[in-house]
Design an enzyme around this catalytic site. Structure first.
Site, PDB file in Angstrom:
ATOM      1  N   GLU A   1       0.815  -1.202   0.000  1.00  0.00           N
ATOM      2  CA  GLU A   1       0.000   0.000   0.000  1.00  0.00           C
ATOM      3  C   GLU A   1       0.859   1.267   0.000  1.00  0.00           C
ATOM      4  O   GLU A   1       1.985   1.282   0.475  1.00  0.00           O
ATOM      5  CB  GLU A   1      -0.956   0.007   1.180  1.00  0.00           C
ATOM      6  CG  GLU A   1      -0.284  -0.005   2.513  1.00  0.00           C
ATOM      7  CD  GLU A   1      -1.251  -0.177   3.669  1.00  0.00           C
ATOM      8  OE1 GLU A   1      -2.450  -0.403   3.439  1.00  0.00           O
ATOM      9  OE2 GLU A   1      -0.801  -0.073   4.807  1.00  0.00           O
TER      10      GLU A   1
ATOM     11  N   CYS B   1       3.456   8.134   1.726  1.00  0.00           N
ATOM     12  CA  CYS B   1       4.039   7.063   2.537  1.00  0.00           C
ATOM     13  C   CYS B   1       4.217   5.837   1.636  1.00  0.00           C
ATOM     14  O   CYS B   1       3.240   5.302   1.107  1.00  0.00           O
ATOM     15  CB  CYS B   1       3.090   6.777   3.705  1.00  0.00           C
ATOM     16  SG  CYS B   1       3.641   5.422   4.732  1.00  0.00           S
TER      17      CYS B   1
ATOM     18  N   CYS C   1       7.379  -8.249   5.809  1.00  0.00           N
ATOM     19  CA  CYS C   1       8.625  -7.836   6.477  1.00  0.00           C
ATOM     20  C   CYS C   1       9.112  -8.994   7.325  1.00  0.00           C
ATOM     21  O   CYS C   1       8.322  -9.668   7.994  1.00  0.00           O
ATOM     22  CB  CYS C   1       8.387  -6.612   7.364  1.00  0.00           C
ATOM     23  SG  CYS C   1       9.906  -6.032   8.172  1.00  0.00           S
TER      24      CYS C   1
ATOM     25  N   CYS D   1       8.323  -7.393  14.271  1.00  0.00           N
ATOM     26  CA  CYS D   1       8.080  -6.616  15.492  1.00  0.00           C
ATOM     27  C   CYS D   1       6.736  -7.049  16.084  1.00  0.00           C
ATOM     28  O   CYS D   1       5.778  -7.316  15.349  1.00  0.00           O
ATOM     29  CB  CYS D   1       8.102  -5.120  15.195  1.00  0.00           C
ATOM     30  SG  CYS D   1       9.692  -4.583  14.542  1.00  0.00           S
TER      31      CYS D   1
ATOM     32  N   CYS E   1       3.317  -5.251  15.042  1.00  0.00           N
ATOM     33  CA  CYS E   1       3.192  -4.775  13.663  1.00  0.00           C
ATOM     34  C   CYS E   1       2.471  -5.784  12.773  1.00  0.00           C
ATOM     35  O   CYS E   1       2.884  -6.936  12.678  1.00  0.00           O
ATOM     36  CB  CYS E   1       4.577  -4.479  13.094  1.00  0.00           C
ATOM     37  SG  CYS E   1       4.534  -4.051  11.339  1.00  0.00           S
TER      38      CYS E   1
ATOM     39  N   GLY F   1       7.262  -2.915   5.171  1.00  0.00           N
ATOM     40  CA  GLY F   1       8.622  -3.386   4.982  1.00  0.00           C
ATOM     41  C   GLY F   1       9.676  -2.548   5.675  1.00  0.00           C
ATOM     42  O   GLY F   1       9.415  -1.442   6.158  1.00  0.00           O
ATOM     43  N   GLU F   2      10.857  -3.120   5.762  1.00  0.00           N
ATOM     44  CA  GLU F   2      12.006  -2.427   6.366  1.00  0.00           C
ATOM     45  C   GLU F   2      12.892  -1.928   5.222  1.00  0.00           C
ATOM     46  O   GLU F   2      13.572  -2.719   4.566  1.00  0.00           O
ATOM     47  CB  GLU F   2      12.759  -3.412   7.273  1.00  0.00           C
ATOM     48  CG  GLU F   2      14.129  -2.968   7.703  1.00  0.00           C
ATOM     49  CD  GLU F   2      14.194  -1.578   8.329  1.00  0.00           C
ATOM     50  OE1 GLU F   2      13.409  -1.281   9.244  1.00  0.00           O
ATOM     51  OE2 GLU F   2      15.051  -0.772   7.880  1.00  0.00           O
TER      52      GLU F   2
ATOM     53  N   SER G   1      12.468   5.425   7.383  1.00  0.00           N
ATOM     54  CA  SER G   1      12.189   4.941   8.728  1.00  0.00           C
ATOM     55  C   SER G   1      12.775   3.546   8.868  1.00  0.00           C
ATOM     56  O   SER G   1      12.517   2.673   8.043  1.00  0.00           O
ATOM     57  CB  SER G   1      10.675   4.894   8.959  1.00  0.00           C
ATOM     58  OG  SER G   1      10.386   4.286  10.204  1.00  0.00           O
TER      59      SER G   1
ATOM     60  N   SER H   1      12.666   3.615  14.604  1.00  0.00           N
ATOM     61  CA  SER H   1      11.573   3.045  15.387  1.00  0.00           C
ATOM     62  C   SER H   1      12.129   2.528  16.703  1.00  0.00           C
ATOM     63  O   SER H   1      12.666   1.427  16.767  1.00  0.00           O
ATOM     64  CB  SER H   1      10.929   1.895  14.603  1.00  0.00           C
ATOM     65  OG  SER H   1      10.278   2.409  13.471  1.00  0.00           O
ATOM     66  N   LEU H   2      11.976   3.326  17.742  1.00  0.00           N
ATOM     67  CA  LEU H   2      12.601   2.996  19.023  1.00  0.00           C
ATOM     68  C   LEU H   2      11.705   2.068  19.850  1.00  0.00           C
ATOM     69  O   LEU H   2      12.085   0.958  20.182  1.00  0.00           O
ATOM     70  CB  LEU H   2      12.900   4.304  19.755  1.00  0.00           C
ATOM     71  CG  LEU H   2      13.938   4.275  20.867  1.00  0.00           C
ATOM     72  CD1 LEU H   2      15.238   3.657  20.412  1.00  0.00           C
ATOM     73  CD2 LEU H   2      14.173   5.699  21.382  1.00  0.00           C
ATOM     74  N   HIS H   3      10.545   2.548  20.220  1.00  0.00           N
ATOM     75  CA  HIS H   3       9.481   1.752  20.829  1.00  0.00           C
ATOM     76  C   HIS H   3       9.744   1.211  22.232  1.00  0.00           C
ATOM     77  O   HIS H   3       8.834   0.669  22.864  1.00  0.00           O
ATOM     78  CB  HIS H   3       9.048   0.591  19.924  1.00  0.00           C
ATOM     79  CG  HIS H   3       8.639   1.020  18.549  1.00  0.00           C
ATOM     80  ND1 HIS H   3       7.869   2.127  18.303  1.00  0.00           N
ATOM     81  CD2 HIS H   3       8.920   0.487  17.333  1.00  0.00           C
ATOM     82  CE1 HIS H   3       7.684   2.264  16.994  1.00  0.00           C
ATOM     83  NE2 HIS H   3       8.321   1.292  16.381  1.00  0.00           N
TER      84      HIS H   3
ATOM     85  N   ASN I   1      -2.119   1.086  16.595  1.00  0.00           N
ATOM     86  CA  ASN I   1      -3.276   0.732  15.763  1.00  0.00           C
ATOM     87  C   ASN I   1      -3.553  -0.750  15.908  1.00  0.00           C
ATOM     88  O   ASN I   1      -2.766  -1.569  15.434  1.00  0.00           O
ATOM     89  CB  ASN I   1      -2.986   1.050  14.291  1.00  0.00           C
ATOM     90  CG  ASN I   1      -3.010   2.534  14.037  1.00  0.00           C
ATOM     91  OD1 ASN I   1      -3.965   3.223  14.377  1.00  0.00           O
ATOM     92  ND2 ASN I   1      -1.941   3.039  13.461  1.00  0.00           N
TER      93      ASN I   1
ATOM     94  N   CYS J   1       1.119   1.090   8.643  1.00  0.00           N
ATOM     95  CA  CYS J   1       1.796  -0.187   8.425  1.00  0.00           C
ATOM     96  C   CYS J   1       0.814  -1.169   7.805  1.00  0.00           C
ATOM     97  O   CYS J   1      -0.233  -1.416   8.361  1.00  0.00           O
ATOM     98  CB  CYS J   1       2.314  -0.703   9.764  1.00  0.00           C
ATOM     99  SG  CYS J   1       3.772  -1.699   9.628  1.00  0.00           S
TER     100      CYS J   1
HETATM  101  N1  SAH Z   1      10.006  -0.924   8.874  1.00  0.00           N
HETATM  102  C1  SAH Z   1      10.166   0.435   9.160  1.00  0.00           C
HETATM  103  C2  SAH Z   1       9.147   1.349   8.519  1.00  0.00           C
HETATM  104  C3  SAH Z   1       7.716   0.922   8.380  1.00  0.00           C
HETATM  105  S1  SAH Z   1       6.615   0.978   9.712  1.00  0.00           S
HETATM  106  C4  SAH Z   1      10.196   0.667  10.652  1.00  0.00           C
HETATM  107  O1  SAH Z   1       9.877  -0.235  11.393  1.00  0.00           O
HETATM  108  O2  SAH Z   1      10.585   1.767  11.039  1.00  0.00           O
HETATM  109  C5  SAH Z   1       6.330   2.694  10.120  1.00  0.00           C
HETATM  110  C6  SAH Z   1       6.105   2.903  11.610  1.00  0.00           C
HETATM  111  O3  SAH Z   1       4.850   2.329  12.050  1.00  0.00           O
HETATM  112  C7  SAH Z   1       7.197   2.237  12.456  1.00  0.00           C
HETATM  113  O4  SAH Z   1       7.628   3.088  13.486  1.00  0.00           O
HETATM  114  C8  SAH Z   1       6.450   1.060  13.022  1.00  0.00           C
HETATM  115  O5  SAH Z   1       7.063   0.567  14.167  1.00  0.00           O
HETATM  116  C9  SAH Z   1       5.064   1.610  13.251  1.00  0.00           C
HETATM  117  N2  SAH Z   1       4.029   0.590  13.454  1.00  0.00           N
HETATM  118  C10 SAH Z   1       4.035  -0.691  13.057  1.00  0.00           C
HETATM  119  N3  SAH Z   1       2.897  -1.320  13.461  1.00  0.00           N
HETATM  120  C11 SAH Z   1       2.167  -0.401  14.101  1.00  0.00           C
HETATM  121  C12 SAH Z   1       0.895  -0.435  14.754  1.00  0.00           C
HETATM  122  N4  SAH Z   1       0.155  -1.535  14.767  1.00  0.00           N
HETATM  123  N5  SAH Z   1       0.445   0.700  15.327  1.00  0.00           N
HETATM  124  C13 SAH Z   1       1.178   1.830  15.284  1.00  0.00           C
HETATM  125  N6  SAH Z   1       2.383   1.921  14.676  1.00  0.00           N
HETATM  126  C14 SAH Z   1       2.884   0.815  14.099  1.00  0.00           C
HETATM  127 FE1  SF4 Z   2       9.014  -4.623   9.749  1.00  0.00          FE
HETATM  128 FE2  SF4 Z   2       8.854  -2.054  10.522  1.00  0.00          FE
HETATM  129 FE3  SF4 Z   2       6.804  -3.760  10.931  1.00  0.00          FE
HETATM  130 FE4  SF4 Z   2       9.044  -4.039  12.354  1.00  0.00          FE
HETATM  131  S1  SF4 Z   2       7.617  -2.285  12.386  1.00  0.00           S
HETATM  132  S2  SF4 Z   2       7.886  -5.706  11.363  1.00  0.00           S
HETATM  133  S3  SF4 Z   2      10.583  -3.478  10.844  1.00  0.00           S
HETATM  134  S4  SF4 Z   2       7.578  -3.083   8.953  1.00  0.00           S
END
Ligand code: SAH
Ligand code: SF4
Length: 369
Positions: free
Chosen positions: A93, A106, A113, A117, A120, A166-167, A198, A220-222, A297, A340
């Protein structure tokens, strides 16, 4: 039959090299680049300032083949989302977010991916394959066409964020080719400061990006410590926080912006407590940064809940009080993750796609808190 070359796969350097192999001058390559990317030409006959003989030669060996949109949803506030067929039942998308002073696209970099994570939906779908450079830049090509860029080449998309599926740094070469086209004056001419990659923190690839094509960086620290980040972002086991912070500092030496953006998904009761915010302040002390808090989300069986709004405000305030610019991404609706790729699974299951096709996309806007 000869395999047709998709010109969207070439950045300027590669196109010039390919032209030279055939005895054509570099300026011819730049002319074609402009036709393809600025004016959206797919037919060589449209390229009127290119010699007829070259046009004929190109049409025998090459094509301009962007990805095919299989669904196009527009929300009431103008956010637009395309689902793009990338073959074999896979789809990715692309989301366009219009704002008063900018239009942000975006873009996805992989079908699925591999990094898995915990929170995700893309990660949960597993990994299918890397997108080609053509499929990555093709998303920008397509958005410009769909958003009505005309033959004057006027641009609707002012900013690009590699925050779709994707990453990006796990598909390094193709992403860098696409980034170079985004920046190229003969193609999209975007400012480096307005193109953001990102990453979940693939440290060696962050160093490579700094050297190959420094653009704005979001990480993406988290989580504020390794114990929690190992669980939420498993790549942390390979590149733990100390290494990640050092890589951020190195990146800033050459970055077009003088800060790193840290993305931080707000997961109820998991990483959203006051002590986590204080730990973040200490962790990032030596890295000039901004924070972007993303309310989680939800998706089916994720096992996580979104932090309540007052908790997010309190968390944000601790960062702000420590002098860190902090924004919270505002999400309306609660069933589709616009950050995502959730829709990708829907194309494989055609019945579900049909039943969901009347839904609007979920608009996402950035607000300062
Ligand atoms: N793979 C890359 C970029 C794509 S995701 C990365 O991880 O940075 C873009 C952002 O959305 C990232 O910070 C990711 O961690 C976040 N993300 C993934 N799943 C999510 C969710 N369910 N709710 C909110 N943010 C999410
Ligand atoms: Fe891949 Fe980014 Fe999702 Fe982690 S947050 S699974 S790196 S798309």
């Amino acid at each position: 039959m000869l395999q047709m070359i998709n010109l969207l796969d070439f950045d300027a350097e590669a196109l010039i090299a390919w032209f030279e192999q055939q005895g054509e001058k570099p300026f011819r390559a730049r002319q074609v680049l402009r036709w393809v990317h600025r004016f959206g030409a797919t037919d060589f006959e449209q390229m009127t300032d290119v010699a007829k003989s070259l046009r004929a030669k190109l049409s025998e060996t090459a094509c301009v083949k962007p990805p095919v949109p299989v669904r196009d949803s527009v929300s009431t506030d103008g956010t637009r989302k395309w689902l793009l067929d990338v073959g074999n039942g896979n789809a990715v998308e692309t989301v366009f977010i219009p704002e008063t002073t900018r239009g942000t696209l975006c873009i996805s970099s992989q079908a699925g991916c591999a990094l898995d994570c915990a929170f995700c939906s893309t990660g949960k779908q597993g990994f299918n394959r890397n997108l080609t450079a053509a499929e990555i830049i093709g998303q920008l090509w397509l958005a410009n066409r769909m958003l009505g860029a005309d033959e004057t080449g006027e641009r609707v998309v002012s900013n690009v964020v590699m925050m779709g599926m994707g990453e990006p740094l796990a598909n390094f070469d193709n992403v860098v080719s696409a980034l170079k086209l985004m920046l190229d004056d003969h193609a999209y001419g975007l400012s480096r400061r307005r193109v953001t990659v990102s990453t979940s923190g693939i440290v060696p690839a962050m160093d490579r990006l700094r050297d190959a094509c420094p653009v704005a960086l979001a990480v993406s620290l988290h989580a504020p410590n390794d114990a929690l980040r190992d669980v939420l972002v498993p790549i942390n086991k390979k590149y733990p926080l100390r290494e990640l912070m050092a890589a951020c500092q190195r990146y800033l030496d050459k970055a077009p912006r003088d800060f790193i953006t840290f993305e931080y998904v707000m997961l109820d009761g998991v990483n959203d407590q006051d002590e986590h915010a204080r730990e973040l302040v200490a962790l990032t002390r030596d890295v000039p940064c901004k924070f972007n808090l993303i309310p989680f989300n939800p998706f089916p069986n994720s096992g996580f809940l979104r932090s309540p709004a007052p908790r997010i405000r309190r968390f944000s305030q601790i960062l702000i009080d420590a002098g860190i610019v902090t924004t919270t991404r505002k999400t309306r609706g609660d069933d589709v993750d616009a950050a995502c790729g959730q829709l990708a699974g829907q194309v494989q299951d055609k019945t579900r796609r049909t039943s969901k096709s009347t839904r609007n996309v979920i608009p996402v806007t950035e607000v300062r808190t």
